[in-house]
Write a protein that holds these residues in place. Structure first.
Motif: not given
Length: 218
Positions: A93-98, A109-110, A150-151, A193-195
């Motif tokens: 699970a990649a970090p959240l990012s635009p 890595r994904s 997205s990733t 993903f949902y903090p």
């Protein structure tokens, strides 16, 4: 270990759904081959399995290590000659990012874990599962179109395409392939993903593992 032993390989077994699946299968008489990168998490799982009298083999391995996966599958072939069940829970699970700001390392890595490693594992394990008239289990997680995901969404969509293709190809010749949809669970991955989400409304991995067994082991 005799030829009647039921053998299950669970990836991502050190936490979350993988950990819960390994425990649930241990309760049902399977010898658990637990694969994950985290040695500490695997040792905790081994203690929990030992407490219920379930045998286990720990495989501290990065799933993107082709040669490591190949050696593992060869060892399974040489010792048991078959694999009754593959439960593929490992995910990156990649970090959240635009989408325009996704980092190169996170993207690579994904792709390496969620897409390429899944395909390599399919290819290396399929004949072992077919030899046991067994089952290969994968999990859906449709995140496409969700902001900042997205990733992960892209890589899981590609993984889903691989699984659906394997289902079509194995329909007549085996092995049995399942593509299951867990309920939203209170896992570390979802928390990223949902903090701030109310985790009390989410299913527990243990409950989901028990529920999904009705589809995996009918």
């Amino acid at each position: 270990m005799n030829e009647q032993t039921k053998l299950a390989l669970v990836t991502g077994a050190s936490r979350g759904l993988g950990y819960a699946m390994a425990l649930e299968l241990g309760k049902r008489g399977y010898h658990i081959m637990a694969l994950a990168r985290s040695q500490g998490g695997l040792e905790e799982l081994a203690d929990a399995l030992d407490a219920i009298g379930a045998p286990s083999t720990l495989v501290p391995l990065d799933l993107s290590d082709d040669m490591g996966v190949q050696r593992m599958c060869l060892a399974i072939h040489e010792r048991w000659g078959k694999l009754d069940l593959l439960v593929h829970c490992a995910v990156h699970a990649a970090p959240l990012s635009p989408v325009s700001h996704v980092g190169e390392k996170d993207l690579d890595r994904s792709i390496a874990v969620n897409i390429r490693a899944t395909q390599r594992l399919m290819g290396m394990a399929e004949s072992l599962v077919r030899a046991a008239s067994g089952t290969m289990v994968y999990f859906r997680d449709d995140m496409g179109g969700h902001k900042f995901q997205s990733t992960y969404g892209m890589s899981k969509a590609a993984q889903a395409a691989l699984v659906e293709t394997q289902i079509a190809e194995s329909a007549e010749i085996g092995p049995r392939v399942l593509h299951l949809s867990p309920k939203p669970m209170a896992t570390a991955t979802r928390a990223r993903f949902y903090p701030g989400e109310d985790r009390g409304k989410l299913a527990s991995p243990a409950d989901e593992a028990a529920r999904l067994m009705a589809e995996i082991l009918p």
